[in-house]
Design an enzyme around this catalytic site. Structure first.
Site, PDB file in Angstrom:
ATOM      1  N   TYR A 142      30.255 -55.622  -4.305  1.00  5.95           N
ATOM      2  CA  TYR A 142      29.366 -56.115  -5.360  1.00  5.95           C
ATOM      3  C   TYR A 142      29.983 -57.291  -6.106  1.00  5.95           C
ATOM      4  O   TYR A 142      29.274 -58.125  -6.668  1.00  5.95           O
ATOM      5  CB  TYR A 142      29.071 -55.004  -6.382  1.00  5.95           C
ATOM      6  CG  TYR A 142      27.914 -54.111  -6.020  1.00  5.95           C
ATOM      7  CD1 TYR A 142      27.881 -53.430  -4.815  1.00  5.95           C
ATOM      8  CD2 TYR A 142      26.858 -53.930  -6.902  1.00  5.95           C
ATOM      9  CE1 TYR A 142      26.830 -52.600  -4.501  1.00  5.95           C
ATOM     10  CE2 TYR A 142      25.802 -53.098  -6.596  1.00  5.95           C
ATOM     11  CZ  TYR A 142      25.794 -52.436  -5.387  1.00  5.95           C
ATOM     12  OH  TYR A 142      24.732 -51.614  -5.086  1.00  5.95           O
ATOM     13  N   LYS A 192      35.083 -45.590   4.940  1.00  4.49           N
ATOM     14  CA  LYS A 192      34.823 -45.945   6.346  1.00  4.49           C
ATOM     15  C   LYS A 192      36.177 -46.395   6.925  1.00  4.49           C
ATOM     16  O   LYS A 192      36.338 -47.524   7.410  1.00  4.49           O
ATOM     17  CB  LYS A 192      33.754 -47.056   6.404  1.00  4.49           C
ATOM     18  CG  LYS A 192      33.261 -47.399   7.802  1.00  4.49           C
ATOM     19  CD  LYS A 192      32.440 -46.301   8.463  1.00  4.49           C
ATOM     20  CE  LYS A 192      32.127 -46.676   9.911  1.00  4.49           C
ATOM     21  NZ  LYS A 192      31.494 -45.569  10.662  1.00  4.49           N
ATOM     22  N   ASP A 225      29.195 -42.421   7.151  1.00  5.08           N
ATOM     23  CA  ASP A 225      28.034 -42.113   8.005  1.00  5.08           C
ATOM     24  C   ASP A 225      27.868 -40.604   8.146  1.00  5.08           C
ATOM     25  O   ASP A 225      26.768 -40.056   8.036  1.00  5.08           O
ATOM     26  CB  ASP A 225      28.140 -42.819   9.374  1.00  5.08           C
ATOM     27  CG  ASP A 225      29.502 -42.679  10.032  1.00  5.08           C
ATOM     28  OD1 ASP A 225      30.454 -42.199   9.378  1.00  5.08           O
ATOM     29  OD2 ASP A 225      29.627 -43.064  11.217  1.00  5.08           O
ATOM     30  N   ASP A 249      26.298 -46.298  -4.381  1.00  5.29           N
ATOM     31  CA  ASP A 249      24.920 -46.718  -4.639  1.00  5.29           C
ATOM     32  C   ASP A 249      23.989 -46.024  -3.652  1.00  5.29           C
ATOM     33  O   ASP A 249      22.966 -45.445  -4.023  1.00  5.29           O
ATOM     34  CB  ASP A 249      24.817 -48.246  -4.499  1.00  5.29           C
ATOM     35  CG  ASP A 249      23.396 -48.743  -4.687  1.00  5.29           C
ATOM     36  OD1 ASP A 249      22.736 -48.288  -5.642  1.00  5.29           O
ATOM     37  OD2 ASP A 249      22.940 -49.565  -3.869  1.00  5.29           O
ATOM     38  N   ASP A 253      21.389 -42.275  -4.265  1.00  4.31           N
ATOM     39  CA  ASP A 253      19.936 -42.213  -4.043  1.00  4.31           C
ATOM     40  C   ASP A 253      19.605 -41.068  -3.091  1.00  4.31           C
ATOM     41  O   ASP A 253      18.627 -40.337  -3.280  1.00  4.31           O
ATOM     42  CB  ASP A 253      19.410 -43.529  -3.428  1.00  4.31           C
ATOM     43  CG  ASP A 253      19.010 -44.551  -4.489  1.00  4.31           C
ATOM     44  OD1 ASP A 253      19.606 -44.528  -5.587  1.00  4.31           O
ATOM     45  OD2 ASP A 253      18.111 -45.372  -4.219  1.00  4.31           O
TER      46      ASP A 253
HETATM   47  C1  IPM Z   1      21.845 -48.757  -9.201  1.00  2.00           C
HETATM   48  C2  IPM Z   1      21.021 -49.944  -8.789  1.00  2.00           C
HETATM   49  C3  IPM Z   1      21.818 -51.212  -9.021  1.00  2.00           C
HETATM   50  C4  IPM Z   1      23.083 -51.128  -8.169  1.00  2.00           C
HETATM   51  C5  IPM Z   1      21.047 -52.519  -8.750  1.00  2.00           C
HETATM   52  C6  IPM Z   1      19.766 -52.604  -9.528  1.00  2.00           C
HETATM   53  C7  IPM Z   1      21.898 -53.736  -9.005  1.00  2.00           C
HETATM   54  O1  IPM Z   1      20.609 -49.795  -7.469  1.00  2.00           O
HETATM   55  O2  IPM Z   1      22.278 -48.713 -10.372  1.00  2.00           O
HETATM   56  O3  IPM Z   1      22.041 -47.861  -8.372  1.00  2.00           O
HETATM   57  O4  IPM Z   1      23.039 -51.421  -6.973  1.00  2.00           O
HETATM   58  O5  IPM Z   1      24.122 -50.764  -8.719  1.00  2.00           O
HETATM   59 MG    MG Z   2      21.034 -47.899  -6.618  1.00  2.00          MG
END
Ligand code: IPM
Ligand code: MG
Length: 358
Positions: A142, A192, A225, A249, A253
């Protein structure tokens, strides 16, 4: 206690969900005798529209002067065409970096009342799921060098760099170890290392540091993975999951969806001070913005984490968590977590009902 809270509502559903969280915080203040003041600030697409940049210097200055920051979400199709360093997301990355928030904690838990919301079979989740993702937040790909060029053979080309130092890995490992000590004593560190040099350093450093300073904590390694697969195969095997910025990240999710809805997952971002940034892990959902249908619970839980982790208010944290649980048990649902027989309400009403249950 007196606390001054910076509020970065952001874009899309950001203003609705942060308004819900502020309403709940006001109820907590009234109930427990605190004074919370709120200062709205611009960051993201709304800041681009108002001042031509995603993270105005004034916002950084005021966030640093606050006791903590509450954030909604940023981004939307309106700003998608902008170059990388002018995008709303750049504001979010910039504020994380400016405040030195290297530690991002994302707890994905299966709420009792939402047991049926998980897309996984009941027998896979009935033991209970609670995965705490500890994501490194100010390093890695990032923030590594990036660029574009024209390659003689391949033509238009772009590149980003994953780079980690021992110091960055050690400080996030410390956070994960301290959390693990309060929980199962187990960490799964995700990398990884079969391909990436930065992951090999990650793995070596995590083990050396944990062995030296936290001998009571057990660290197991897992390739990213495989981890992505294990989260859907048997999420109950995980407790504290330690990983890099990008892997965190993605896996957070996935962990969120396994527990039902990304609309339920909050996160805290902290550095070396108690001034942190608290936000839902979901995005700005421009498709449903302004329609009062978003789920404010992740942001409300983020506000609860602020009370506990920045202000040391454990009772107040528990009061919000309890109010969320009670509201769900009463059958109230926003559209994203609606199931048969439950009562559908909007963002505003969900926040009000949670506040009423404090
Ligand atoms: C998160 C989001 C952010 C990230 C984006 C919006 C930059 O996906 O906080 O998970 O990737 O950190
Ligand atoms: Mg995110």
């Amino acid at each position: 206690m007196k606390k001054h809270i910076a509020v970065l509502a952001g874009d899309g559903i950001g203003p609705e969900i942060t308004a819900g969280a502020v309403e709940v915080l006001k109820k907590v203040a009234a109930t427990y005798g605190h004074t919370f003041t709120f200062e709205p600030l611009l960051m993201g697409g709304c800041a681009i529209d108002a001042c031509g940049e995603p993270l105005p210097a004034h916002t950084v200055e005021r966030c640093l002067a606050s006791d903590s920051v509450l954030l909604g979400a940023v981004g939307g199709p309106k700003w998608d065409g902008l170059p990388g360093d002018k995008r709303p997301e750049k504001g979010l990355l910039g504020i994380r970096k400016a405040m030195g928030l290297y530690s991002n904690i994302r707890p994905a838990k299966l709420w009792r009342a939402l047991a049926d919301a998980s897309p996984l079979k009941r027998e896979l989740v009935e033991k209970g799921v609670e995965i705490i993702v500890v994501r490194e937040l100010t390093g890695g790909i990032y923030f590594g060098e990036r660029g574009t060029c024209t390659d003689a053979d391949m033509g238009e080309t772009a590149w980003d760099t994953e780079k980690y130092s021992v110091k960055e890995i050690e400080r996030i490992t410390r956070i994960a170890c301290e959390l693990a000590q309060k929980r199962s004593g187990r960490i799964v560190s995700v990398d990884k290392a079969n391909v990436l040099e930065s992951s090999r350093l990650w793995r070596r450093t995590v083990h050396a540091f944990a062995t030296k300073y936290y001998p009571d904590v057990t660290v197991a390694d897992m390739l990213v993975d495989n981890c992505a697969m294990q989260i859907v195969k048997d999420p109950t095997q995980f407790d504290v999951l330690l990983t890099s910025n990008m892997f965190g990240d993605i896996l957070s999710d996935e962990a969120a969806q396994v527990t039902g809805s990304i609309g339920m997952l909050a996160s805290s971002s902290l550095g070396d001070t108690t001034c942190g940034l608290y936000e839902p892990i979901h995005g700005s959902a421009p498709d449903i913005a302004g329609r009062d249908v978003a789920n404010p619970i992740a942001t409300i839980l983020a506000a609860a984490m602020m009370l506990r982790d920045s202000f040391g208010m454990t009772r107040e944290y528990a009061a919000i968590e309890g109010a969320v649980e009670r509201t769900l048990e009463e059958g109230w649902r926003t559209a994203d977590i609606l199931s048969e027989g439950m009562k559908k309400i909007g963002c505003h009403e969900m926040a009000r009902r949670i506040a009423d249950n404090i």
